[in-house]
Design an enzyme around this catalytic site. Structure first.
Site, PDB file in Angstrom:
ATOM      1  N   SER A 121       0.768  -1.250   0.000  1.00  0.00           N
ATOM      2  CA  SER A 121       0.000   0.000   0.000  1.00  0.00           C
ATOM      3  C   SER A 121       0.796   1.296   0.000  1.00  0.00           C
ATOM      4  O   SER A 121       0.280   2.316  -0.442  1.00  0.00           O
ATOM      5  CB  SER A 121      -0.943   0.020   1.203  1.00  0.00           C
ATOM      6  OG  SER A 121      -0.218  -0.096   2.401  1.00  0.00           O
ATOM      7  N   ALA A 122       2.019   1.320   0.549  1.00  0.00           N
ATOM      8  CA  ALA A 122       2.735   2.599   0.664  1.00  0.00           C
ATOM      9  C   ALA A 122       3.026   3.185  -0.719  1.00  0.00           C
ATOM     10  O   ALA A 122       3.242   2.429  -1.672  1.00  0.00           O
ATOM     11  CB  ALA A 122       4.030   2.403   1.444  1.00  0.00           C
ATOM     12  N   LYS A 126      -3.276   4.729  -3.532  1.00  0.00           N
ATOM     13  CA  LYS A 126      -4.406   3.855  -3.860  1.00  0.00           C
ATOM     14  C   LYS A 126      -5.198   3.483  -2.603  1.00  0.00           C
ATOM     15  O   LYS A 126      -6.424   3.349  -2.656  1.00  0.00           O
ATOM     16  CB  LYS A 126      -3.902   2.613  -4.593  1.00  0.00           C
ATOM     17  CG  LYS A 126      -3.180   2.930  -5.903  1.00  0.00           C
ATOM     18  CD  LYS A 126      -2.595   1.683  -6.525  1.00  0.00           C
ATOM     19  CE  LYS A 126      -1.684   2.030  -7.694  1.00  0.00           C
ATOM     20  NZ  LYS A 126      -0.453   2.733  -7.258  1.00  0.00           N
ATOM     21  N   GLU A 144       2.038  -3.112   4.227  1.00  0.00           N
ATOM     22  CA  GLU A 144       3.279  -2.613   3.646  1.00  0.00           C
ATOM     23  C   GLU A 144       4.455  -3.404   4.206  1.00  0.00           C
ATOM     24  O   GLU A 144       4.617  -3.511   5.421  1.00  0.00           O
ATOM     25  CB  GLU A 144       3.461  -1.124   3.926  1.00  0.00           C
ATOM     26  CG  GLU A 144       4.762  -0.544   3.419  1.00  0.00           C
ATOM     27  CD  GLU A 144       5.042  -0.861   1.945  1.00  0.00           C
ATOM     28  OE1 GLU A 144       6.195  -1.223   1.633  1.00  0.00           O
ATOM     29  OE2 GLU A 144       4.119  -0.753   1.115  1.00  0.00           O
ATOM     30  N   ASP A 171       5.297  -9.582   4.734  1.00  0.00           N
ATOM     31  CA  ASP A 171       5.411 -10.045   3.356  1.00  0.00           C
ATOM     32  C   ASP A 171       3.993 -10.422   2.930  1.00  0.00           C
ATOM     33  O   ASP A 171       3.292 -11.152   3.628  1.00  0.00           O
ATOM     34  CB  ASP A 171       6.336 -11.260   3.311  1.00  0.00           C
ATOM     35  CG  ASP A 171       6.610 -11.742   1.891  1.00  0.00           C
ATOM     36  OD1 ASP A 171       5.673 -11.731   1.063  1.00  0.00           O
ATOM     37  OD2 ASP A 171       7.741 -12.168   1.618  1.00  0.00           O
ATOM     38  N   ASP A 189      -1.263  -4.237  -6.069  1.00  0.00           N
ATOM     39  CA  ASP A 189      -0.416  -3.371  -6.890  1.00  0.00           C
ATOM     40  C   ASP A 189       1.008  -3.853  -6.635  1.00  0.00           C
ATOM     41  O   ASP A 189       1.673  -3.415  -5.714  1.00  0.00           O
ATOM     42  CB  ASP A 189      -0.613  -1.905  -6.492  1.00  0.00           C
ATOM     43  CG  ASP A 189       0.129  -0.966  -7.416  1.00  0.00           C
ATOM     44  OD1 ASP A 189      -0.046  -1.073  -8.636  1.00  0.00           O
ATOM     45  OD2 ASP A 189       0.904  -0.126  -6.905  1.00  0.00           O
ATOM     46  N   CYS A 242       3.338  -0.919 -12.453  1.00  0.00           N
ATOM     47  CA  CYS A 242       3.758   0.254 -13.239  1.00  0.00           C
ATOM     48  C   CYS A 242       4.911  -0.144 -14.145  1.00  0.00           C
ATOM     49  O   CYS A 242       5.906   0.565 -14.262  1.00  0.00           O
ATOM     50  CB  CYS A 242       4.135   1.426 -12.329  1.00  0.00           C
ATOM     51  SG  CYS A 242       5.399   1.053 -11.096  1.00  0.00           S
TER      52      CYS A 242
END
Length: 469
Positions: A121-122, A126, A144, A171, A189, A242
């Site tokens: 999340s970090a 999002k 995270e 993890d 993500d 990304c």
């Protein structure tokens, strides 16, 4: 200037869709990335934000796949953009436009999810987008792996007034065995090689190699296995990166399909927004080349879990839970103080106590207590003292507020306050704690002392300089 390894360019040319070409890809990769922001609708409506900031000289262009997103055409640099009173009040988040797409896809397909997992999340772009789409309701577990990023992640949630997020530090592979089939919706993500980020980070390709990509792909496979196991039957997972090469994108989704051919359904994103078909693959994934939307490179896939799968359940060994339910008298006294002195309202949830501090937990969080260790959970409301309460900053930023009991600051006064200075404001007879606001939005706490507001902003939030719009 971005320097692409020839092996990378050869790999890109081999997978580019017929309507795109390599020269355009290389050319746009040398251009600066358009700055974008997302309006935080937990604090302000899009219409109100647009009206207010247009009056300040901002030129806003809507992002087609995010109703709260805008590209920004203004002279200020990114550091100044993060130091405006509006930003520090949590009215917007600086977020690249492509990264707004995964939460949009997840919530377009999931049916008002109340239990959501963000696996990686970090810094929180999002996560905060999903919390806003949830309207601060339900429970959002934000994980995270990097311990150094937890603090900044929590600070972002606090600034934005988010109260339904609980942070974990693991993890991401632990979620399937620890919480099998517990979540309505999951965003993965995934950590990736970052090939799509070169427009904001020209050095992103410096250590690129196919060996590194294959190593990262192994990590991605383990994460998608775990996330899928944690998803409820009928739930939706969005997998995003990304990066650009199919080894980290389509190949990871097909790996999952091969593992669970009867339970994995790919959902087409071709109609997610007008123009989405320009980036859509045969499977219905969005492979976002930077020249299509003048953005970062990105990949988004939506997957529905059509049936249950066998997962080995491995309950963790946890220490005794350090919170206890607060006493009714304490809750009543705190509620009265918040209402009468500060204009704060306690929303539905549980009030908990730990070491003479009262906390608020969202409804639904109790189902995870005793099942997984949470690094930061709930909202710290107030310390309990012999003669009353000491209100905590995160309570001010996240609880519903009656504006008629606040000290409202103009832009110059807000600037002084955010720089840690006391504010001259004559209000005869006023005493005690008060919430200071800018345009009706809370900035923090102060205390009336004669003809001034004594600054109560936490030291770590004090800024040396505030940008004037």
């Amino acid at each position: 200037m971005v320097q692409f390894p020839q092996a990378f360019l050869d790999s890109i040319e081999a997978i580019l869709p017929a309507h795109l070409n390599l020269d355009d890809f290389v050319a746009i990769s040398q251009q600066p990335l358009r700055r974008a922001i997302r309006v935080n609708t937990l604090k302000i409506s899009v219409a109100e934000f647009e009206q207010g900031m247009t009056a300040q000289g901002w030129r806003l262009t809507p992002v087609p796949w995010c109703a709260q997103g805008f590209w920004l055409d203004r002279d200020n640099d990114d550091n100044q953009l993060g130091n405006t009173p509006e930003h520090l009040a949590g009215l917007y988040y600086i977020q690249e436009a492509s990264s707004m797409m995964p939460p949009t896809a997840l919530f377009a397909l999931a049916n008002a999810p109340q239990h959501v997992l963000d696996v990686a999340s970090a810094p929180g772009s999002k996560t905060s987008q999903m919390a806003a789409l949830m309207g601060n309701e339900g429970v959002l577990i934000a994980n995270e792996y990097s311990s150094s990023r937890i603090k900044s992640l929590h600070a972002n949630m606090q600034r934005l007034g988010i109260r339904n997020v609980s942070l974990t530090h693991f993890d991401g592979k632990v979620f399937g065995p620890t919480l099998p089939e517990q979540f309505d919706a999951i965003l993965l993500d995934a950590p990736c090689s970052g090939e799509g980020t070169v427009r904001k980070d020209p050095d992103a390709m410096n250590n690129w190699s196919m060996e590194a990509i294959h190593s990262i792909a192994d990590v991605q496979k383990s994460l998608i296995d775990s996330a899928f196991a944690a998803l409820k039957p009928g739930g939706v997972m969005v997998y995003s990166t990304c990066t650009l090469l199919s080894e980290e994108n389509q190949a990871i989704c097909w790996y999952l399909k091969q593992q669970f051919p009867e339970q994995v359904e790919f959902i087409s994103l071709a109609e997610l927004f007008p123009g989405a078909e320009r980036a859509c693959t045969e499977e219905g994934f969005l492979h976002i080349w930077p020249q299509i939307y003048d953005s970062e490179g990105f990949f988004v896939a939506a997957i529905r879990k059509t049936g249950s799968i066998d997962t080995e359940h491995k309950p963790p060994h946890l220490r005794a839970f350090p919170f206890a339910h607060a006493k009714r008298k304490q809750i009543a006294e705190l509620s009265e103080y918040f209402d009468s002195q500060l204009g704060l309202t306690l929303p539905a949830g549980q009030i908990m106590e730990r070491e003479n501090t009262l906390w608020w937990f969202p409804e639904g969080l109790e189902q995870y207590i005793g099942k997984i260790r949470m690094n930061r959970l709930g909202i710290r409301l107030a310390e309990v003292h012999k003669h009353g309460f000491k209100t905590q900053h995160e309570a001010i930023m996240s609880l519903p507020l009656a504006s008629n009991k606040t000290a409202q600051l103009d832009r110059e006064q807000a600037t002084q306050y955010l720089m840690g200075r006391d504010v001259i404001m004559n209000n005869p007879g006023a005493k005690g704690e008060v919430i200071v606001t800018f345009d009706g939005h809370p900035l923090g706490l102060a205390k009336w002392v004669k003809n001034k507001l004594k600054n109560g902003l936490p030291r770590e939030l004090v800024r040396d300089k505030i940008s004037v719009c």
